[in-house]
Design an enzyme around this catalytic site. Structure first.
Site, mmCIF file in Angstrom:
data_model
loop_
_atom_site.group_PDB
_atom_site.id
_atom_site.type_symbol
_atom_site.label_atom_id
_atom_site.label_comp_id
_atom_site.label_asym_id
_atom_site.label_seq_id
_atom_site.Cartn_x
_atom_site.Cartn_y
_atom_site.Cartn_z
ATOM 1 N N SER A 78 -10.380 -6.476 1.425
ATOM 2 C CA SER A 78 -9.045 -6.115 0.949
ATOM 3 C C SER A 78 -8.167 -5.839 2.154
ATOM 4 C CB SER A 78 -9.118 -4.861 0.065
ATOM 5 O OG SER A 78 -7.831 -4.338 -0.197
ATOM 6 N N TYR A 99 -10.794 4.400 -0.627
ATOM 7 C CA TYR A 99 -10.865 2.955 -0.761
ATOM 8 C C TYR A 99 -10.695 2.279 0.595
ATOM 9 C CZ TYR A 99 -10.040 -1.685 -2.821
ATOM 10 O OH TYR A 99 -10.115 -3.022 -3.161
#
Length: 266
Positions: free
Chosen positions: A150, A163
């Protein structure tokens, strides 16, 4: 993003067709990638926790399925057994898409159970599946390890520390693997999407549909799961001497992790 050259690279006979294991295949980018690879002519073993969704995917595409949780050693052992059974112990691509984000709290309010869950799924899940299927990749003589990380791995943002850390860890697993496997016929490919609108990602993260929908307010054409699957397909079907080490993909409206053009009121 397909080409005549990439299509020609896929063997036409059933016995010689390229094979892939796709984790996280019950929804979003994982499901789209499994569907796309099947359309490209690959044999696909789709892996996820939700049996009903896998059954639907199998009916639509003809893929093989396995209900498994990448955070569980016993489940991944069953995955290896299934690869032995279906593909004679040889697999050409391990597509690590299982992952996800949970929560959006600042560090001083961190839900450490959620942080642990993110690390277990994104980092340890990818490492566990890859470790156990490396013998099958080596046996194929033409292997690929694809990791879906990501843009969260590339820059921090408020409320994203857990995250950010998990995806940065996954990025480092891919980077180290590429060095460790140098000289072997195994590519390590990392794809890092930015803003992608799927049916579940933000909903699972935020737990509320209204909050999830606001993530995309005013954003013209966020990426779709199919957009990401296009890149997965291109990377895996490219001639095997071509390695896409790291591909960062964002929608045009997202110039950076913290810079998104929003047209409010349209």
């Amino acid at each position: 993003m397909t080409s005549d050259a990439s299509a020609a690279a896929i063997p036409s006979t059933s016995a010689d067709r390229l094979t892939a294991v796709v984790t996280g295949a019950s929804s979003g980018i994982g499901r789209a990638s499994a569907r796309r690879l099947r359309a490209d002519g690959w044999r696909v073993l789709a892996v996820a926790r939700r049996e009903d969704r896998l059954a639907t995917l199998a009916a639509e595409t003809g893929c093989e399925t396995l209900v498994a949780d990448v955070t569980e050693d016993e489940d991944v052992a069953r995955l290896v057994e299934r690869v032995d059974e279906l593909f004679d112990g040889r697999v050409n691509a391990v597509v690590n898409i299982a992952g996800g984000a949970f929560g959006q709290e600042a560090v001083d309010a961190a839900d450490l159970d959620a942080w642990q869950r993110m690390y277990s799924t994104n980092v340890l899940g990818t490492a566990r599946v890859t470790r156990e299927l490396l013998p099958a990749l080596r046996a194929s003589g033409r292997g690929d390890i694809l990791v879906l990380s990501s843009t969260a791995a590339q820059g921090a943002y408020e409320g994203g520390a857990g995250y950010n850390a998990a995806k940065a860890g996954e990025h480092m697993v891919a980077s180290a693997l590429r060095l460790e496997l140098a000289g072997e016929p195994i590519r390590v490919i990392e794809i890092a999407p930015g803003m992608v609108r799927t049916e579940e990602f933000s909903l699972v993260r935020l737990g509320d549909k209204e909050r999830a929908d606001k993530v995309y307010d005013g954003v013209e054409n966020p990426l779709s799961a199919d957009d990401c699957a296009d890149v997965v397909s291109y990377a895996l079907n490219a001639p095997h001497h071509v390695n896409l080490d790291l591909v960062t993909i964002r929608p045009l409206a997202q110039a950076a992790q913290h810079k998104v053009a929003r047209h409010v009121g349209l």
